[in-house]
Design a protein around this motif. Sequence first.
Motif, PDB file in Angstrom:
ATOM      1  N   GLU A   2      -8.494   4.754  -7.762  1.00 42.48           N
ATOM      2  CA  GLU A   2      -8.420   6.220  -7.820  1.00 42.48           C
ATOM      3  C   GLU A   2      -7.067   6.738  -8.282  1.00 42.48           C
ATOM      4  N   SER A  42      -5.146  10.566  -0.007  1.00 40.55           N
ATOM      5  CA  SER A  42      -4.848  10.101  -1.369  1.00 40.55           C
ATOM      6  C   SER A  42      -3.994  11.123  -2.113  1.00 40.55           C
ATOM      7  N   GLU A  84      -6.317   2.303   2.141  1.00 39.17           N
ATOM      8  CA  GLU A  84      -7.523   1.795   2.802  1.00 39.17           C
ATOM      9  C   GLU A  84      -7.210   0.522   3.588  1.00 39.17           C
TER      10      GLU A  84
END
Length: 582
Positions: free
Chosen positions: A211, A185, A431
């Motif tokens: 996020e 990330s 993801e």
Amino acid sequence: MTEAALQFSDQDKLGRVASVDTSHVAVDVANSLLLTRIGIGQLIAIRGATEREYLIAMTERVTRSTRDELPPATDHGDDGVFLATVPTDVLQGVLIGTFRTIEGAKANTFKRGADSFPQIDRECFVIEGPNLQRFMGILGAGFAEDERLKLGAFVADRSADAIASGDKFFQRHAAILGSTGSGKSWAVALILERAAKLKFPNIIVFDMHGEYAPLADKSAGGFAERFRIAGPGDLEKPANDVLFLPYWLLNRDEMLSMILDRSDQNAPNQASRFTMHVRNLKGQTLDTESKVDVKKTFTVDSPIPYDLKSLLGLLASDNTTKGVGKTGPVKGEWEDKLTRFLARLEAKLDDRRYGFMFSPPSGSAKYDWLAQQVVRLLHSGGGSGIKIIDFSEVPSDVLPVVTGTLARLLYDVQFWMGSKKRTPVTLLCDEAHLYLPVRDDADAVQRQALGTFERIAKEGRKYGFSLLVVSQRPSDVSRTILSQCNNFLALRLTNETDQSVIKRLMPDSLAGLTSILPLLDTGEALLLGDAVLLPSRIKLDAPKIPPDSATRDFWSEWGTAQPDDAAISAAVECLRSQTRKN
Ligand SMILES: Nc1ncnc2c1ncn2[C@@H]1O[C@H](COP(=O)(O)OP(=O)(O)OP(=O)(O)O)[C@@H](O)[C@H]1O
Ligand SMILES: [Mg+2]
């Protein structure tokens, strides 16, 4: 004349070529002291056919074995002859390129691929210190200024910038792979940050956990625009950043994958009635909108608004209408055959989790609504080229439909755009294992989404549409998609099944390098592919605005932070209402 970038002294001398097997070389190491400093991925120069040429190899394996040797005759003592144990150090490397001090008018050039095979007994040198610095400098300089994407520094030499070709990195799909907490990330945030510096970047991020929200916080220097897929709490008064995907955007197969039960013996009847009615209803919309030209060529899959209540009415009437026989009413052709289909459809309509699809705001039924939405998503310029779509409130069982439909829609628009007008777009799938699974494990809904993404992976390049796939479980991500990726940022990867996936994606000659994957530090990565001249181990820069994905310090927090009971109760209410708002 420019100075030669590689200048070796006796101290750099490692040994001589012992054997060659296509792109693999074995070096008989004479300088064991040097060997202690060498790690996997270390660069080695092998003297080439001329003085001006070196073949560059990367170490893959180092072995030491011992053999017994007769000592020289003069050493024979009074007690007879003792065999001496001598170590044999062998270094195995893979040939990756050719360096030339002078090539035509150019000095110090490096190109991928070995032009010739190294000859036995040629001298080998370790590239380190100033040699390494100069060599790394050449690598970055190979790309034009406006093409450069700086990702970090080389681990072998922290003073040298690791620069990839931004063009090549995005052109033909890329993947960022690594175990949880390895720094994916952060790498994404870094790449987005770099792209945001350009005038008209166009990246759409599928954010599964919300996020990347800090990147859109303009008050803290954020540079992205953020949207949210409508959750159950957004249906009454949707805010401006809330996205809906009305049912009429879905094509026939997507819709049927959700509501048709293929094991039902009436499934073919149900599908055919559904198709016919939807087509007719879409046709009626075109009539009211006076879209005569569209009406001539539209299909049941065309995204044209229609009224769902009318569809339900038509299906219900099919289901109850009796046939006309000679002696009075007989059983109708469709009578009772659609009962279960209708029940499944109605159940979806009542499910608030599907509100983003089946309860869109009234404005979304307008013909022009779609174009306005797509413009919002594909727009760039004025600091709005990076778009983050937050899927965190979308329930996992519908995730594939939402991601798949949105991706298809964006791709289709790009596909139908005039090629002169088209500008490149990248879809960043975080993801990815959640919605791009290996085909054998996929259910009907997932297969539908997979089909879309696989199509983009196979043909997207021609339409300036690429994927950046991010996953912690490469072994769970569709092979078709991964195998279309040309560039890999492989972070620490501990699981063996996952490592073997990466190994299989590499050209054979580089597979040995993957043995380094479990040993990488957080934020370290192996960058492989055509965006770099050399596969290299790099330390990624930290993004200025990190994503909201911090690794928690369990032990320290247990020592200092007390859980908030009220927050726990509030979370239970959020769970009940399926929204984070409360
Ligand atoms: N380049 C970096 N430099 C320094 N620290 C880093 C770097 N990248 C990541 N980290 C540290 O590692 C932590 C986890 O990183 P990140 O959230 O990117 O992991 P991830 O690979 O996305 O994990 P997951 O698969 O669980 O989402 C960060 O909070 C940060 O502290
Ligand atoms: Mg992550």
